[in-house]
Design a protein around this motif. Structure first.
Motif, PDB file in Angstrom:
ATOM      1  N   ALA A 281     -49.213  77.113  10.868  1.00 57.75           N
ATOM      2  CA  ALA A 281     -50.230  78.159  11.026  1.00 57.75           C
ATOM      3  C   ALA A 281     -49.606  79.541  10.901  1.00 57.75           C
ATOM      4  CB  ALA A 281     -50.924  78.011  12.381  1.00 57.75           C
ATOM      5  N   ARG A 282     -48.412  79.723  11.444  1.00 57.70           N
ATOM      6  CA  ARG A 282     -47.728  81.020  11.343  1.00 57.70           C
ATOM      7  C   ARG A 282     -47.472  81.390   9.887  1.00 57.70           C
ATOM      8  NH1 ARG A 282     -41.797  81.618  13.880  1.00 57.70           N
ATOM      9  NH2 ARG A 282     -41.485  79.973  12.329  1.00 57.70           N
TER      10      ARG A 282
ATOM     11  N   GLN B 111     -45.461  72.181  17.984  1.00 57.87           N
ATOM     12  CA  GLN B 111     -44.680  73.324  17.531  1.00 57.87           C
ATOM     13  C   GLN B 111     -44.660  73.422  16.006  1.00 57.87           C
ATOM     14  OE1 GLN B 111     -40.914  74.380  19.593  1.00 57.87           O
ATOM     15  NE2 GLN B 111     -41.287  72.548  20.828  1.00 57.87           N
ATOM     16  N   GLN B 112     -44.557  72.277  15.347  1.00 57.18           N
ATOM     17  CA  GLN B 112     -44.529  72.319  13.890  1.00 57.18           C
ATOM     18  C   GLN B 112     -45.879  72.736  13.325  1.00 57.18           C
ATOM     19  OE1 GLN B 112     -42.653  73.113  11.648  1.00 57.18           O
ATOM     20  NE2 GLN B 112     -41.442  71.300  11.120  1.00 57.18           N
ATOM     21  N   ARG B 113     -46.963  72.324  13.959  1.00 55.81           N
ATOM     22  CA  ARG B 113     -48.285  72.768  13.503  1.00 55.81           C
ATOM     23  C   ARG B 113     -48.464  74.266  13.724  1.00 55.81           C
ATOM     24  NH1 ARG B 113     -52.642  69.452  16.336  1.00 55.81           N
ATOM     25  NH2 ARG B 113     -51.026  68.644  17.724  1.00 55.81           N
ATOM     26  N   VAL B 114     -47.906  74.785  14.816  1.00 51.07           N
ATOM     27  CA  VAL B 114     -47.919  76.239  15.035  1.00 51.07           C
ATOM     28  C   VAL B 114     -47.120  76.932  13.929  1.00 51.07           C
ATOM     29  CG1 VAL B 114     -47.119  78.113  16.540  1.00 51.07           C
ATOM     30  CG2 VAL B 114     -48.277  76.122  17.521  1.00 51.07           C
ATOM     31  N   ALA B 115     -45.967  76.353  13.566  1.00 54.59           N
ATOM     32  CA  ALA B 115     -45.140  76.934  12.511  1.00 54.59           C
ATOM     33  C   ALA B 115     -45.889  76.978  11.180  1.00 54.59           C
ATOM     34  CB  ALA B 115     -43.837  76.147  12.370  1.00 54.59           C
TER      35      ALA B 115
ATOM     36  N   ASP C 263     -52.168  80.660  24.299  1.00 56.75           N
ATOM     37  CA  ASP C 263     -51.429  81.411  25.320  1.00 56.75           C
ATOM     38  C   ASP C 263     -50.211  80.653  25.842  1.00 56.75           C
ATOM     39  OD1 ASP C 263     -53.212  83.624  25.287  1.00 56.75           O
ATOM     40  OD2 ASP C 263     -54.629  82.475  26.513  1.00 56.75           O
ATOM     41  N   SER C 264     -49.923  79.514  25.237  1.00 56.69           N
ATOM     42  CA  SER C 264     -48.764  78.714  25.649  1.00 56.69           C
ATOM     43  C   SER C 264     -47.497  79.248  24.991  1.00 56.69           C
ATOM     44  CB  SER C 264     -48.965  77.250  25.256  1.00 56.69           C
ATOM     45  OG  SER C 264     -50.100  76.694  25.885  1.00 56.69           O
TER      46      SER C 264
ATOM     47  N   HIS D 149     -39.657  83.301  23.426  1.00 57.73           N
ATOM     48  CA  HIS D 149     -40.109  84.232  24.467  1.00 57.73           C
ATOM     49  C   HIS D 149     -41.514  84.768  24.189  1.00 57.73           C
ATOM     50  CE1 HIS D 149     -38.549  86.702  21.231  1.00 57.73           C
ATOM     51  NE2 HIS D 149     -39.180  87.738  21.724  1.00 57.73           N
ATOM     52  N   MET D 150     -42.145  84.302  23.112  1.00 55.37           N
ATOM     53  CA  MET D 150     -43.468  84.794  22.727  1.00 55.37           C
ATOM     54  C   MET D 150     -44.486  83.662  22.789  1.00 55.37           C
ATOM     55  SD  MET D 150     -42.297  87.130  19.455  1.00 55.37           S
ATOM     56  CE  MET D 150     -43.941  87.736  19.137  1.00 55.37           C
ATOM     57  N   THR D 151     -45.720  83.993  23.127  1.00 58.77           N
ATOM     58  CA  THR D 151     -46.775  82.990  23.129  1.00 58.77           C
ATOM     59  C   THR D 151     -47.069  82.529  21.707  1.00 58.77           C
ATOM     60  OG1 THR D 151     -48.579  84.583  22.871  1.00 58.77           O
ATOM     61  CG2 THR D 151     -47.847  84.085  25.133  1.00 58.77           C
ATOM     62  N   VAL D 152     -47.806  81.452  21.597  1.00 59.72           N
ATOM     63  CA  VAL D 152     -48.214  80.947  20.285  1.00 59.72           C
ATOM     64  C   VAL D 152     -48.946  82.038  19.499  1.00 59.72           C
ATOM     65  CG1 VAL D 152     -49.831  79.372  19.166  1.00 59.72           C
ATOM     66  CG2 VAL D 152     -48.259  78.511  20.917  1.00 59.72           C
ATOM     67  N   LEU D 153     -49.888  82.706  20.144  1.00 61.61           N
ATOM     68  CA  LEU D 153     -50.659  83.736  19.454  1.00 61.61           C
ATOM     69  C   LEU D 153     -49.761  84.878  18.992  1.00 61.61           C
ATOM     70  CD1 LEU D 153     -53.477  84.576  18.553  1.00 61.61           C
ATOM     71  CD2 LEU D 153     -53.788  85.698  20.776  1.00 61.61           C
ATOM     72  N   ASP D 154     -48.818  85.286  19.835  1.00 63.58           N
ATOM     73  CA  ASP D 154     -47.907  86.375  19.451  1.00 63.58           C
ATOM     74  C   ASP D 154     -46.996  85.951  18.310  1.00 63.58           C
ATOM     75  OD1 ASP D 154     -48.980  88.083  21.305  1.00 63.58           O
ATOM     76  OD2 ASP D 154     -47.479  87.652  22.847  1.00 63.58           O
ATOM     77  N   ASN D 155     -46.569  84.687  18.306  1.00 68.63           N
ATOM     78  CA  ASN D 155     -45.767  84.178  17.193  1.00 68.63           C
ATOM     79  C   ASN D 155     -46.522  84.303  15.873  1.00 68.63           C
ATOM     80  OD1 ASN D 155     -43.003  82.604  17.368  1.00 68.63           O
ATOM     81  ND2 ASN D 155     -43.994  82.300  19.350  1.00 68.63           N
ATOM     82  N   LEU D 156     -47.825  84.059  15.912  1.00 64.59           N
ATOM     83  CA  LEU D 156     -48.630  84.079  14.694  1.00 64.59           C
ATOM     84  C   LEU D 156     -48.953  85.491  14.210  1.00 64.59           C
ATOM     85  CD1 LEU D 156     -48.888  81.031  15.257  1.00 64.59           C
ATOM     86  CD2 LEU D 156     -51.288  81.198  14.582  1.00 64.59           C
ATOM     87  N   THR D 157     -49.095  86.434  15.116  1.00 62.49           N
ATOM     88  CA  THR D 157     -49.556  87.772  14.726  1.00 62.49           C
ATOM     89  C   THR D 157     -48.408  88.734  14.417  1.00 62.49           C
ATOM     90  OG1 THR D 157     -49.689  88.435  17.059  1.00 62.49           O
ATOM     91  CG2 THR D 157     -51.702  87.564  16.033  1.00 62.49           C
ATOM     92  N   LEU D 158     -47.187  88.400  14.795  1.00 59.47           N
ATOM     93  CA  LEU D 158     -46.070  89.344  14.634  1.00 59.47           C
ATOM     94  C   LEU D 158     -45.863  89.769  13.186  1.00 59.47           C
ATOM     95  CD1 LEU D 158     -43.655  90.818  15.966  1.00 59.47           C
ATOM     96  CD2 LEU D 158     -42.280  88.784  15.460  1.00 59.47           C
TER      97      LEU D 158
END
Length: 241
Positions: free
Chosen positions: A149-150, A143-147, A132-133, A92-101
């Motif tokens: 980066a997170r 998704q794994q690359r976002v993970a 913003d996706s 339910h969160m954007t990529v950026l929000d996933n990273l900053t939480l």
């Protein structure tokens, strides 16, 4: 950097890890290989504090993980980034929000500071245009690359990867492995549970082979892949290479 001594963990009658001991030095890339169900992921989860060993100790930077003291364990765990097989992004969160939480809530960073770091890391994994996706709008590899980066947003000293490519379509594996190779070149200490034998041979400083919960053999990639000694390792390699 990380030291395991006689780590043992069972789930009911299943001995997932049996008296496992090894040491990881700063900057090393350790690859854990072996058949499914051999205990690799259990050992990784014990290192991160997600599982509590029944016996033995896990230490990071000379400090034993405080399984008996949750607040101290949480602080120790911030030194380690964990990348799961199935991404575990908040849908339910954007990529950026996933990273900053986590940097804001766990490390106490300001939202502005966390955003700057997140955007830098998204550029590093070649996903700046996806900030913003939502996860459902991304491919598995993205998704794994976002993970990854997170996890890097927490500025960890060690990165732990639990079969990070096994849930991906074959054509997406390369893009994730390329990010991991980049981390290796930059000197990140890494422990990687993997079925990608090519990655273990190319990137690993040491390869550890597990079967039936036990660490049966360890050595350089050349030792493991070209001069395997244990019959169980020889049999495993004959099936996967």
């Amino acid at each position: 950097m990380i030291d395991l001594k006689n780590v043992t963990k069972s789930f009911g009658d299943v001995h997932a890890a049996r008296d496992v001991s090894f040491h990881v030095s700063k900057g090393e890339i350790i690859c854990l290989i072996g058949p499914s169900g051999s205990g690799k992921s259990t050992v990784l989860r014990c290192i991160d504090g997600l599982e509590k060993p029944e016996s033995g100790t896990v230490s990071i930077q000379g400090e034993e993980l405080a399984f008996w003291e949750p607040s101290k364990l949480q602080r120790q765990r911030t030194k380690m980034g964990f990348v799961f097989q199935h991404f575990n992004l908040f849908p339910h969160m954007t990529v950026l929000d996933n990273l900053t939480l986590a940097p804001v809530q766990v490390l106490g960073q300001s939202p502005e500071q966390a955003k700057v770091t997140a955007l830098e890391l998204l550029e590093r994994v070649h996903l700046s245009d996806k900030k913003d996706s939502y996860p459902r709008q991304l491919s598995g590899g993205q998704q794994q690359r976002v993970a990854i980066a997170r996890s890097l947003c927490m500025n960890p000293d060690v990165m732990l990867f639990d079969e990070p490519t096994s849930a991906l379509d074959p054509e997406m594996v390369g893009e994730v492995l390329d990010v991991m190779k980049g981390l290796a070149r930059e000197g990140m200490t890494m422990i990687v549970v993997t079925h990608e034998m090519g990655f273990a041979r190319e990137v690993g400083n040491r390869v550890l082979f597990m079967a039936d919960g036990a660490l049966l053999e360890e050595g350089t990639p050349a030792d493991i892949f070209e001069r395997p000694q244990h019959p169980r390792l020889q049999d495993f390699l004959s099936k996967v290479l």
